[in-house]
Design an enzyme around this catalytic site. Structure first.
Site, PDB file in Angstrom:
ATOM      1  N   PRO A   2     -41.049   3.888  -3.733  1.00 19.28           N
ATOM      2  CG  PRO A   2     -40.246   5.977  -3.047  1.00 19.28           C
ATOM      3  CD  PRO A   2     -41.015   5.196  -3.968  1.00 19.28           C
ATOM      4  CD  GLU A   3     -42.932  -1.485  -1.018  1.00 19.88           C
ATOM      5  OE1 GLU A   3     -43.624  -1.996   0.272  1.00 19.88           O
ATOM      6  OE2 GLU A   3     -42.722  -2.180  -1.846  1.00 19.88           O
TER       7      GLU A   3
END
Length: 286
Positions: A2-3
């Site tokens: 995830p960013e």
DNA sequence: CCTAGAACCTGCGAGC
DNA sequence: TGCTCGCAGGTTCTAG
């Protein structure tokens, strides 16, 4: 995995479902899921007991849960495959369940840290006076932080002898950007990933930052990007931004601006996706 | 000091 | 069917 947008979706879920609850018991099922804790996983679990969770915060891809009435926070990084899920007690354990936190209330839900590749983890740290866990003091502010300094970022780019995508992924310069949103922002800005940062003009830098913010906000508004069941919010639901990606994963598909087939190039043990026409390679490689 | 590359893990799909 | 290979959204450490 995830960013920033995905981590922010998780943070919001924790704010709604976990904040202001008191820890009854924590259970560590895989020792590597507890990071940087010399006293060991059992000590980590013991130290959470009886403390009330404050409002979750985030910087870049890190998020943390303050323990109220202490100077410590639980810091979380999801790595490539980590998930923080709020599950009913009776839900069967996930295959890669690493840590479980039960609460001293009657809500019948628990917090679970699930992580297939074990690059992520939880840890416990002193909170600095500005409210940040001490070990992430070196992480730059992220582009959605109102105090992010665009001018300082530009000056840092000018000083560096590196290329733009490396700089975007350098969490000490700008945090929260990973491989997907780097490629998306570069496509929007019509910049090749290997353009030397020392050549950047101020307008070019500011325009790129604008695209980084636009693409992250767009992703945030639809719950983030999910290619598969690995990335989910605290309720296990996927986001929809994968349908809006313009560059990432689009090898051979027509560029949405000029219809030229998109390309994928191996880059730093991963991939860069770009349009060979809209995003021209710099003439001289650094 | 700075930058580039490898290492850390597990699982999945493609190709043979 | 079953094997090997390449690939996956990140951070950190080390070598040069």
């Amino acid at each position: 995995m995830p960013e920033l947008p995905e981590v922010e979706v998780v943070r919001r879920g924790l704010e709604r479902w976990v904040a202001h609850r008191t820890v009854a018991e924590a259970e560590v099922l895989h020792p590597r899921a507890v990071r940087r804790h010399l006293a060991g996983a059992d000590d980590f679990a013991h130290r959470l007991r009886g403390h009330r969770i404050g409002t979750p915060s985030r910087r870049g891809k890190y998020l943390w849960l303050p323990l109220e009435d202490t100077d410590q926070s639980i810091l979380a990084h999801l790595g490539m495959s980590g998930q923080l899920l709020v599950q009913p007690h009776e839900a069967p354990d996930e295959k890669h369940l690493r840590i479980r936190v039960r609460f001293a209330d009657d809500l019948q839900t628990e917090l679970r840290f699930v992580d297939q590749r074990t690059f992520g983890g939880l840890s416990l740290h002193d909170t600095t006076p500005d409210g940040l866990p001490d070990v992430i003091a070196h992480i730059a502010r992220d582009p959605l932080d109102p105090l992010f300094d665009d001018e300082a970022f530009h000056q840092a780019l000018r000083r560096k002898r590196t290329t733009i995508k490396r700089a975007l992924l350098d969490q000490s310069l700008i945090s929260g950007v990973g491989n997907i949103y780097a490629d998306e922002a570069l496509w929007r800005a019509r910049l090749h990933y290997e353009r030397p940062t020392a050549t950047f003009t101020r307008p070019r830098t500011f325009q790129l930052l604008g695209h980084v913010r636009d693409v992250m906000n767009a992703a945030l508004s639809v719950g983030g990007t999910s290619f598969d069941s690995l990335y989910v919010n605290v309720n296990g639901e996927s986001g929809y931004f994968d349908r809006s990606l313009d560059a990432y994963g689009r090898t051979g598909l027509p560029c949405r601006r000029c219809a030229t087939p998109m390309r994928r190039r191996p880059w730093m043990n991963r991939s860069s996706y770009y349009c060979p026409k809209c995003q021209r390679a710099p003439r001289v490689m650094p």
